[in-house]
Write a protein that holds these residues in place. Structure first.
Motif, PDB file in Angstrom:
ATOM      1  N   ILE A 394       0.793  -1.388   0.130  1.00 49.85           N
ATOM      2  CA  ILE A 394       0.055  -0.025  -0.067  1.00 49.85           C
ATOM      3  C   ILE A 394       0.944   1.293  -0.105  1.00 49.85           C
ATOM      4  N   GLY A 395       0.536   2.041  -0.961  1.00 52.50           N
ATOM      5  CA  GLY A 395       1.260   3.482  -0.872  1.00 52.50           C
ATOM      6  C   GLY A 395       2.669   3.578  -1.366  1.00 52.50           C
ATOM      7  N   ARG A 396       2.851   2.353  -2.103  1.00 53.01           N
ATOM      8  CA  ARG A 396       4.145   2.457  -2.558  1.00 53.01           C
ATOM      9  C   ARG A 396       4.425   2.566  -4.134  1.00 53.01           C
ATOM     10  N   GLY A 397       3.193   2.546  -4.972  1.00 58.02           N
ATOM     11  CA  GLY A 397       3.132   2.808  -6.474  1.00 58.02           C
ATOM     12  C   GLY A 397       3.298   1.268  -6.959  1.00 58.02           C
ATOM     13  N   PHE A 398       3.373   0.141  -6.409  1.00 56.85           N
ATOM     14  CA  PHE A 398       3.476  -1.136  -7.013  1.00 56.85           C
ATOM     15  C   PHE A 398       2.184  -1.355  -7.686  1.00 56.85           C
ATOM     16  N   ARG A 399       1.218  -0.834  -7.240  1.00 55.03           N
ATOM     17  CA  ARG A 399       0.067  -1.050  -7.824  1.00 55.03           C
ATOM     18  C   ARG A 399      -0.169  -0.606  -9.320  1.00 55.03           C
ATOM     19  N   TRP A 400       0.657   0.375  -9.915  1.00 54.21           N
ATOM     20  CA  TRP A 400       0.794   0.766 -10.943  1.00 54.21           C
ATOM     21  C   TRP A 400       1.299  -0.325 -11.951  1.00 54.21           C
ATOM     22  N   PHE A 401       2.194  -0.844 -11.524  1.00 53.65           N
ATOM     23  CA  PHE A 401       3.047  -1.871 -12.252  1.00 53.65           C
ATOM     24  C   PHE A 401       2.187  -3.094 -12.324  1.00 53.65           C
ATOM     25  N   ASP A 402       1.222  -3.366 -11.371  1.00 56.86           N
ATOM     26  CA  ASP A 402       0.413  -4.484 -11.531  1.00 56.86           C
ATOM     27  C   ASP A 402      -0.613  -4.327 -12.331  1.00 56.86           C
ATOM     28  N   GLN A 403      -1.403  -2.799 -12.358  1.00 57.53           N
ATOM     29  CA  GLN A 403      -2.341  -2.534 -13.205  1.00 57.53           C
ATOM     30  C   GLN A 403      -1.748  -2.784 -14.781  1.00 57.53           C
TER      31      GLN A 403
END
Length: 451
Positions: A394-403
């Protein structure tokens, strides 16, 4: 870019003069200082502020972040443009600190690779250690660059789309023609394997320095982003064999007990985002996904009143609770457990996947509460892994790479919408909004960047 590289050329001697004057012996040549001794290169390799540069503009664009209505009028144009996935992020008067910081790390790595083996007053072992480390720093920088400014790697395609320039020499002027996505990934893997071939150290004194387990962990991340799950799994397991300690959040009295960065047993190799991204408000949907027994809510997030400007809601908390941590996006033990779990789920071993999830979750929940998850199908296990990634990172930007990578799978494709200052913006799967534009200022200086 020519301007950028000239700036780096000027900055390097100043850095050595101002930051390392007490322990770096340098010779004067004209108005410049040069690197001569092995200790000079060690000082450059240990320059944490510059070698750790990891960018982070994508953090504002990813689904973790949500700007409250009252917060929107106070954000910068850079944040507003990133938040709404614009095709131009920076005004003509602005520079891209992500791009310049990452290419600065590339430049310094190239300086080391070009000169350290011929330096004086150092043993062969000392030189080779610094040499191997530089490959890891350069690989990390290019992994960030290609996933910020290039299209997503697609294992079913030739990956011939243009991404970013590959610079392998510390030259002041060179072609800035962009390499393809495939070529950049080939370079990343080549650099990481070169670090292994040159005997990268097993146990550095601090986690801000590259190590063999960091190489395996970065290979695991790289192969995951490439959709090469068996190779990703093999490298994640190798990293876990060398380091597998987890922080038990139950053992802390408060969030302020969280360990400082260099004492954090979970960090394999530390890299942090620019501090400017620390205050980004987290999405209500993500915050609401935490159960009342999940300690990560209190340890990984902080009230919006902790930041300036203040806002209703919560933001990423670790830097607030432990100032040396920042937003760590380097490889870690939790990431290796989650990568292994995902690869097992995709490889037809759902029980093995949830076993790895439960090892991690056992350290994240209140004492005496249920933390285990179960799955009987690959899809159930994979869904659990992806949800756990959102909470753990959470809050680290990894979500962008997963998206970006999940867009390649119709099952996980999703359209995102945001309302910003009264206007609705939409991000479609695999759209150009998933690729950050290169700053027009840099294209104007080096037109080949725009081709």
């Amino acid at each position: 870019m020519k301007f950028l590289k000239s700036t780096l050329y000027i900055f390097l001697p100043l850095l050595l003069l101002n930051s390392c004057r007490d322990y770096v012996e340098v010779d004067q040549v004209g108005n410049n200082r040069i690197l001569k001794y092995t200790s000079d290169y060690r000082a450059l390799a240990n320059n944490y502020n510059d070698m750790t540069s990891s960018g982070g503009i994508y953090l504002i664009a990813n689904a973790d972040v949500e700007f409250p209505t009252t917060y929107q009028n106070g954000v910068t144009t850079i944040w507003g443009n990133s938040y709404t996935w614009q095709d131009r992020i920076y005004d003509p008067s602005q520079g891209d600190s992500d791009w310049t910081g990452l290419y600065k790390a590339v430049y310094y790595s190239n300086v080391i690779l070009n000169g350290v083996m011929g330096s004086e007053k150092g043993t062969d072992a000392e030189k080779k250690e610094i040499y191997a480390e530089a490959f890891v720093h350069r690989a990390f920088a290019y992994l960030q660059l290609v996933n910020t400014y290039g299209p997503q790697f697609d294992p079913t395609s030739a990956n011939s789309e243009k991404a970013v320039p590959i610079l392998l020499k510390p030259e002041l002027f060179s072609s800035l023609e962009r390499s393809t996505v495939g070529q950049v990934y080939d370079q990343i893997i080549s650099d990481l394997k070169s670090a292994l071939d040159n005997g990268i150290q097993n146990d550095p004194q601090f986690n801000v320095l590259p190590s063999k387990r960091a190489v395996y962990a970065l290979l695991a991340r790289t192969y995951l982003l490439m959709g090469q799950y068996q190779l990703s799994l093999e490298n994640a397991e190798k990293a876990l064999q060398m380091q597998n300690g987890l922080i038990d959040l139950k053992s802390f009295a408060t969030a302020y007990s969280y360990p400082v960065l260099i004492q954090n047993p979970e960090i394999i190799f530390s890299k942090t985002l620019l501090l400017t991204y620390n205050a980004a408000p987290l999405s209500t949907e993500l915050l609401n996904s935490f159960g009342t027994n999940d300690l990560r809510y209190n340890y990984y997030t902080a009230p919006g009143t902790s930041f300036f400007p203040t806002y209703t809601g919560r933001g990423f908390g670790l830097y607030t609770y432990s100032y040396t941590n920042g937003i760590n996006v380097g490889v870690s033990v939790p990431e290796m457990y989650l990568i292994a779990a995902e690869c097992y789920a995709r490889g037809g071993q759902p029980q093995k996947a949830v076993d790895y999830l439960n090892i991690l979750r056992a350290k994240r929940f209140k004492s005496g509460t249920a933390y285990t998850v179960s799955a009987t199908t690959n899809k159930e296990a994979l869904d659990l892994v992806l949800t756990e990634r959102q909470k753990e990172f959470i809050g680290r930007g990894f979500r962008w790479f997963d998206q970006r990578r999940l867009n390649l799978d119709p099952v996980y494709q999703k359209t995102y919408t945001r309302v910003f200052k009264g206007q609705t913006y939409t991000l479609q799967p695999n759209s150009d909004g998933y690729v950050f534009p290169i700053n027009q200022n840099y294209i104007d200086l080096s037109p080949e960047l725009g081709k």
